[in-house]
Scaffold this motif. Structure first.
Motif, short mmCIF file in Angstrom:
data_model
loop_
_atom_site.label_atom_id
_atom_site.label_comp_id
_atom_site.label_asym_id
_atom_site.label_seq_id
_atom_site.Cartn_x
_atom_site.Cartn_y
_atom_site.Cartn_z
N ALA A 65 37.86 -38.26 6.33
CA ALA A 65 38.72 -37.34 7.06
C ALA A 65 39.18 -37.97 8.37
O ALA A 65 40.35 -37.82 8.78
N ALA A 66 38.27 -38.68 9.05
CA ALA A 66 38.63 -39.36 10.29
C ALA A 66 39.69 -40.42 10.03
O ALA A 66 40.62 -40.58 10.82
N PHE A 67 39.55 -41.14 8.94
CA PHE A 67 40.54 -42.16 8.57
C PHE A 67 41.92 -41.53 8.41
O PHE A 67 42.92 -42.04 8.94
N ASN A 68 42.00 -40.41 7.71
CA ASN A 68 43.29 -39.74 7.53
C ASN A 68 43.89 -39.30 8.85
O ASN A 68 45.10 -39.39 9.07
N GLU A 69 43.05 -38.81 9.76
CA GLU A 69 43.54 -38.35 11.05
C GLU A 69 44.01 -39.52 11.92
O GLU A 69 45.01 -39.41 12.64
N ILE A 70 43.33 -40.65 11.82
CA ILE A 70 43.76 -41.85 12.55
C ILE A 70 45.14 -42.29 12.06
O ILE A 70 46.03 -42.59 12.86
N VAL A 71 45.32 -42.33 10.75
CA VAL A 71 46.61 -42.75 10.18
C VAL A 71 47.71 -41.76 10.57
O VAL A 71 48.84 -42.16 10.86
N ARG A 72 47.38 -40.48 10.59
CA ARG A 72 48.38 -39.48 10.99
C ARG A 72 48.77 -39.67 12.45
O ARG A 72 49.96 -39.66 12.80
N MET A 73 47.77 -39.82 13.31
CA MET A 73 48.02 -39.91 14.75
C MET A 73 48.76 -41.19 15.13
O MET A 73 49.66 -41.18 15.98
N GLU A 74 48.36 -42.32 14.54
CA GLU A 74 48.91 -43.62 14.90
C GLU A 74 49.40 -44.33 13.65
O GLU A 74 48.83 -45.35 13.23
N SER A 75 50.43 -43.80 13.03
CA SER A 75 50.93 -44.35 11.77
C SER A 75 51.22 -45.84 11.90
O SER A 75 52.03 -46.25 12.73
N PRO A 76 50.55 -46.68 11.10
CA PRO A 76 50.73 -48.13 11.25
C PRO A 76 52.16 -48.58 10.96
O PRO A 76 52.66 -49.51 11.59
N ILE A 77 52.82 -47.93 10.01
CA ILE A 77 54.25 -48.15 9.78
C ILE A 77 54.97 -46.96 10.39
O ILE A 77 54.79 -45.82 9.96
N GLN A 78 55.80 -47.20 11.40
CA GLN A 78 56.47 -46.10 12.09
C GLN A 78 57.77 -45.69 11.41
O GLN A 78 58.08 -44.50 11.32
N VAL A 79 58.53 -46.66 10.94
CA VAL A 79 59.83 -46.36 10.34
C VAL A 79 60.15 -47.36 9.22
O VAL A 79 59.69 -48.50 9.25
N PHE A 80 60.87 -46.91 8.24
CA PHE A 80 61.55 -47.75 7.26
C PHE A 80 62.91 -47.11 7.03
O PHE A 80 63.14 -45.96 7.44
N SER A 81 63.80 -47.80 6.36
CA SER A 81 65.12 -47.20 6.16
C SER A 81 65.58 -47.34 4.71
O SER A 81 65.08 -48.18 3.95
N ARG A 82 66.54 -46.52 4.37
CA ARG A 82 67.21 -46.55 3.06
C ARG A 82 68.67 -46.21 3.28
O ARG A 82 69.10 -45.93 4.40
N VAL A 83 69.44 -46.20 2.20
CA VAL A 83 70.87 -45.90 2.28
C VAL A 83 71.18 -44.74 1.33
O VAL A 83 70.72 -44.73 0.18
N THR A 84 71.95 -43.77 1.81
CA THR A 84 72.28 -42.61 0.99
C THR A 84 73.31 -42.96 -0.08
O THR A 84 74.23 -43.74 0.15
N THR A 85 73.14 -42.38 -1.25
CA THR A 85 74.08 -42.59 -2.36
C THR A 85 75.08 -41.45 -2.50
O THR A 85 76.01 -41.52 -3.30
N ARG A 86 74.88 -40.39 -1.72
CA ARG A 86 75.78 -39.24 -1.74
C ARG A 86 75.65 -38.51 -0.41
O ARG A 86 74.75 -38.79 0.38
N ASP A 87 76.55 -37.56 -0.16
CA ASP A 87 76.40 -36.71 1.02
C ASP A 87 75.14 -35.86 0.86
O ASP A 87 74.86 -35.33 -0.22
N VAL A 88 74.36 -35.75 1.95
CA VAL A 88 73.10 -35.01 1.89
C VAL A 88 73.10 -33.92 2.96
O VAL A 88 73.19 -34.21 4.15
N ASP A 89 73.01 -32.69 2.52
CA ASP A 89 72.95 -31.55 3.44
C ASP A 89 71.49 -31.22 3.73
O ASP A 89 70.76 -30.76 2.84
N LEU A 90 71.05 -31.46 4.96
CA LEU A 90 69.67 -31.19 5.34
C LEU A 90 69.50 -29.83 6.02
O LEU A 90 68.40 -29.49 6.46
#
Length: 393
Positions: free
Chosen positions: A268-293
């Motif tokens: 449980a502590a491991f999961n909370e550490i990863v949540r608090m300090e995510s080792p990967i902060q961002v990645f990106s992708r490209v949309t294939t269509r218009d996306v309404d959020l």
């Protein structure tokens, strides 16, 4: 910041200040909407938990086929690598990861990891003072992961620096990204040489990749990319989680007391550490269509979208009091290792190593104290430290 036609901001998330402490900026962006157009880099920043998780699970709409980096040079250099593919081609190559990194496959190495963690913890406790990054967190990944891959002894020490450079080179155009390019070129040259010379120990994870390449199942670029995935992901993420965990426990001694009293809380502590300090902060992708959020936010087709694991894991819409470190929270649904078809294939190994380290320390250490100012390893993509000086009692 503006909410004229759609949420937009001229904030720079890649400055030294932002990388050192991104969370106030993340919250401000989340408050603007489910996604915000970052005008400085022409990126769409998806920042709330619900939308990040949904996007990661929808590869048909948010495609990795045009790369996950934030600049064309990075995406061009790693074209054909596993991280730059969508199913079905991605599914075939990913099997080379999942077959050797599944919980069943890792059972045979768990005892060895536990033994090494016990030996390491005993030695560091005897010393009393040590660096949680260089003396603790980097030890197991270098020794265990390199042995599992079947990596030659030569070049192991340089791989950590090369791995950090790989992530840095995936950022937007700028000085930090440019400075990382020589490291990435060195990494690519080294990996290509390993593939060409078949300079790996038979029977290891890496040897499986070479065999698949020789059978014609994956091209040389794919083989190089898979080896990079083993090396880069295994190193940076595991090192970051362990050292960030020590840092968090030093700042929150009451949580360490809880863990010492209840060592069964290590997962449980491991999961909370990863949540608090995510080792990967961002990645990106490209949309294939218009996306309404929703809330008036429509991301157009063909847009470069940056998904923030770090922001999603601190989203107050999903987690109560998200900036509070609480090892009893056990956030099993955190996005620190991604989600969907590109979820981190090596997270099982990271769990084994981190669990072993914290169990070994909890059995020996009553208190962890900082003895100096920790030093952040500023990186466009990852979050971690280059130094965390501590004393254990």
């Amino acid at each position: 910041m503006s909410t004229a036609a759609y949420p937009a901001a001229d904030v720079d998330l890649f400055s030294d200040e932002a990388l050192a402490d991104p969370y106030p900026r993340f919250k401000a962006l989340r408050d603007l909407g489910p996604a915000v157009h970052l005008t400085r880099h022409d990126l769409w920043f998806v920042c709330r938990y619900e939308q990040v998780r949904a996007a990661l699970g929808d590869w048909r709409t948010f495609s990795s086929a045009r790369g996950i980096g934030l600049n064309d040079d990075f995406n061009g250099a790693w074209d054909g690598a596993l991280i730059h593919q969508d199913p079905p081609s991605q599914t075939q190559q990913r099997k080379l990861f999942t077959e050797r990194l599944s919980p069943r496959a890792l059972r045979s190495v768990a005892e060895n990891i536990d033994r090494r963690a016990e030996e390491l913890a005993a030695a560091l406790v005897e010393r009393g003072d040590f660096d949680a990054v260089t003396d603790l967190a980097q030890d197991l990944p270098i020794r265990v992961i390199m042995d599992l891959i079947g990596w030659p002894q030569k070049g192991r020490d340089e791989l950590l620096d090369m791995a950090a450079g790989w992530f840095d080179s995936g950022g937007p155009a700028g000085a930090r990204t440019s400075a990382a390019e020589p490291k990435v070129q060195a990494l690519m040259a080294y990996l290509s040489e390993v593939v060409a010379k078949e300079d790996l120990v038979p029977g290891g994870f890496g040897w499986n990749v070479l065999e698949a390449h020789k059978r014609g199942e994956i091209p040389v670029e794919g083989a190089t990319g898979l080896l990079a995935g083993y090396v880069v992901a295994a190193f940076d993420t595991t090192v970051s989680v362990i050292s960030s965990g020590v840092w968090l426990f030093a700042r929150h001694p009451e949580q360490w007391e809880v863990l010492v009293g209840e060592p069964a809380l290590v997962p449980a502590a491991f999961n909370e550490i990863v949540r608090m300090e995510s080792p990967i902060q961002v990645f990106s992708r490209v949309t294939t269509r218009d996306v309404d959020l929703g809330e008036g936010v429509v991301i157009p087709a063909g847009a470069r979208v940056m998904h923030s694991y770090g922001s999603a894991n601190r989203d107050e819409r999903h987690y109560t009091d998200p900036d509070h470190f609480d090892i009893r929270r056990n956030p099993l649904d955190h996005l620190g290792f991604g989600f969907g078809n590109h979820a981190c294939a090596g997270q099982g190994l990271a769990k084994l190593e981190a669990h072993a380290v914290f169990k070994a320390l909890a059995a020996r250490v009553e208190r962890i104290e900082l003895t100096g100012e920790p030093v952040r390893a500023l990186n466009n993509i990852t979050r971690g430290f280059s130094s965390v000086p501590v004393r254990v009692r």
